[in-house]
Design an enzyme around this catalytic site. Structure first.
Site, PDB file in Angstrom:
ATOM      1  N   ASP A 184       0.823  -1.213   0.000  1.00 14.32           N
ATOM      2  CA  ASP A 184       0.000   0.000   0.000  1.00 14.32           C
ATOM      3  C   ASP A 184       0.864   1.272   0.000  1.00 14.32           C
ATOM      4  O   ASP A 184       2.095   1.203  -0.038  1.00 14.32           O
ATOM      5  CB  ASP A 184      -0.901  -0.065   1.246  1.00 14.32           C
ATOM      6  N   ASP A 236     -10.065   3.614  -3.361  1.00 11.53           N
ATOM      7  CA  ASP A 236     -10.808   2.462  -2.835  1.00 11.53           C
ATOM      8  C   ASP A 236     -12.247   2.422  -3.322  1.00 11.53           C
ATOM      9  O   ASP A 236     -12.930   3.435  -3.401  1.00 11.53           O
ATOM     10  CB  ASP A 236     -10.822   2.513  -1.302  1.00 11.53           C
TER      11      ASP A 236
HETATM   12  C1  GLA Z   1      -5.924   1.328   1.528  1.00  9.83           C
HETATM   13  C2  GLA Z   1      -6.102   0.333   0.395  1.00  9.83           C
HETATM   14  C3  GLA Z   1      -7.235  -0.616   0.743  1.00  9.83           C
HETATM   15  C4  GLA Z   1      -6.920  -1.335   2.041  1.00  9.83           C
HETATM   16  C5  GLA Z   1      -6.658  -0.336   3.148  1.00  9.83           C
HETATM   17  C6  GLA Z   1      -6.117  -0.993   4.410  1.00  9.83           C
HETATM   18  O1  GLA Z   1      -7.011   2.165   1.655  1.00  9.83           O
HETATM   19  O2  GLA Z   1      -6.353   0.993  -0.813  1.00  9.83           O
HETATM   20  O3  GLA Z   1      -7.454  -1.535  -0.299  1.00  9.83           O
HETATM   21  O4  GLA Z   1      -5.803  -2.155   1.851  1.00  9.83           O
HETATM   22  O5  GLA Z   1      -5.710   0.642   2.752  1.00  9.83           O
HETATM   23  O6  GLA Z   1      -5.864  -0.078   5.433  1.00  9.83           O
END
Ligand code: GLA
Length: 422
Positions: free
Chosen positions: A170, A225
């Site tokens: 990430d 997301d």
């Molecule tokens: C980010 C990623 C998500 C998830 C969260 C976890 O937002 O894009 O897919 O992995 O972190 O904290």
């Protein structure tokens, strides 16, 4: 005479090396576009087709523990997900203790995972699945757990010792880090372990990974997301979670960067997480058309028959997994009715009719009037000359040929997907 020749050669060689140096410098200073020389150029072939699996985040966020996850592994197999082609079982954020140990090693949260990560990985492997884990290029993960920055090689070695097969990496808390360099460092660390570990980049498309991540990782998130809503984004304060349609609209522009071992990741699936049956079907259809990785994100233990039917539809999955790996293009969009076209191997095609409107719409599509033409794969089909058989992937039945127009009412937020074969 001979001496003169040699001296001229020395001078020329020196000149050449100064020039080469200048060119190399100029290249280093040039703006980064696609630069193969610094990529990792993996020799592995871990994702010839879009990766398929399950990830804990969309349903559970950080509320994960070994009991829940072992049950999920059992259900993964019992529901037929594994047999439908899903392979990876991925723990997202929240698996770690809040601090590294005295030696600087990451540790699994001892309350959530009293048996440790190796034991869970062994369990996943014993069921014929592959084990995935999550961390972040920054100092801390998005959930505030220890990040990997400055620990790349030791974390990679630890994952390899546990039997990790997949790393989602990430981009929170990265300050001034350079994305391309940070991902290359981690890719090299993974490679140095000698264990094949699929590398899933997750910097939300902020640094156009499609331009540089082929050869660094096998998949790269192209957007922020996802949220389980068909067409309404959700404002979360400092950031916005994206609806299925918002993500869909970002994909055509980068379709050319999609292909075997380098997939544009449209984020994990929200099928079974609260949208209607039609919406889930449309969502899954488009992910299949896009050759996007299929990472289920629902609670498999509570999956309805309809959710299971969508996620395990073998014909839809076959479209997603087509060996050519060419993403669909949007051939038309009129009154919220879209036609998506994906060239498939053996000169076959998939065509998906997507109704984005909040009401049913009638389609009347004379195939003969719509020649298919894909500049990227150079594949084309002229239905006035060649007749294709139609297979309705969701109705699971043959639907005549392209000689006859396709006439049907498509429900609100629903999709009809055809496989076309000669
Ligand atoms: C980010 C990623 C998500 C998830 C969260 C976890 O937002 O894009 O897919 O992995 O972190 O904290």
């Amino acid at each position: 005479m001979k001496m003169k020749k040699i001296r001229t050669k020395i001078i020329l060689t020196a000149l050449l090396s100064v020039l080469t140096g200048a060119i190399a410098l100029a290249q280093d200073e040039a703006p980064v576009k696609v630069e193969k020389k610094n990529t990792v150029q993996k020799v592995t072939n871990l994702a010839p087709t879009p990766p398929m699996g399950w990830n804990s985040w969309n349903t559970f966020q950080a509320k994960i523990d070994e009991k829940l996850l072992r049950d999920m592994v059992d259900t993964y197999v019992a529901t037929g997900m594994r047999d439908a082609g899903y392979k990876y079982f991925v723990l997202d954020d929240g698996w770690m203790a809040m601090e590294r140990d005295k030696n600087g090693s990451l540790v699994a949260d001892p309350k959530k995972f009293p048996s440790g990560m190796k034991s869970l990985a062994d369990y996943v492997h014993s069921k014929g699945l592959k084990f995935g884990i999550y961390n972040c290029a920054g100092d801390k993960t998005c959930g505030g757990y220890p990040g990997t920055r400055g620990h790349e090689y030791e974390d990679a070695r630890l994952y390899a010792s546990w039997g990790v097969d997949f790393l989602k990496y990430d981009w929170c808390n990265t300050d001034s880090l350079n994305a391309r360099e940070a991902y290359i460092t981690m890719a090299r660390a993974l490679q140095a372990t000698g264990r094949p570990i699929l590398f899933s980049l997750c910097e939300w498309g902020n640094h156009q990974p499609w331009l540089w991540a082929d050869g660094v990782g096998e998949m790269y998130r192209a957007t922020g997301d996802i949220t389980a809503n068909f067409d309404k984004d959700k404002h979360m304060g400092t950031w916005t979670a994206l609806s299925v349609m918002t993500i869909v609209d970002k994909m055509p522009a980068i379709r050319q960067y999609n292909g075997p071992n380098h997939w544009n990741d449209a984020d994990m699936l929200e099928v079974g997480n609260g949208m209607s049956y039609a919406e889930d079907k449309a969502h899954f259809s488009i992910w299949c058309m896009l050759s996007a990785p299929l990472m289920a994100g629902n609670d498999l233990r509570k999956m309805s028959a309809q959710t299971k039917e969508i996620l395990t539809n073998k014909e839809a999955i076959a479209i997603n997994q087509d060996a050519m790996g060419v993403s669909a293009y949007r051939s038309s969009a009129t009154d919220s009715l879209e036609v998506w076209v994906k060239p498939l191997s053996n000169n076959n095609w998939a065509v998906c009719f997507l109704n984005r409107a909040g009401h049913a719409q009638n389609v009347n599509y004379a195939w003969a009037e719509h020649a298919l033409q894909d500049a990227q794969s150079k594949q084309s089909a002229d239905f006035t000359k060649t007749t294709y058989k139609l297979r309705d992937v969701w109705a699971k039945k043959d639907a005549g040929t392209t000689k006859k127009a396709f006439k049907q009412s498509i429900a609100a937020h629903d999709a009809v997907m055809f496989m076309l074969t000669k």
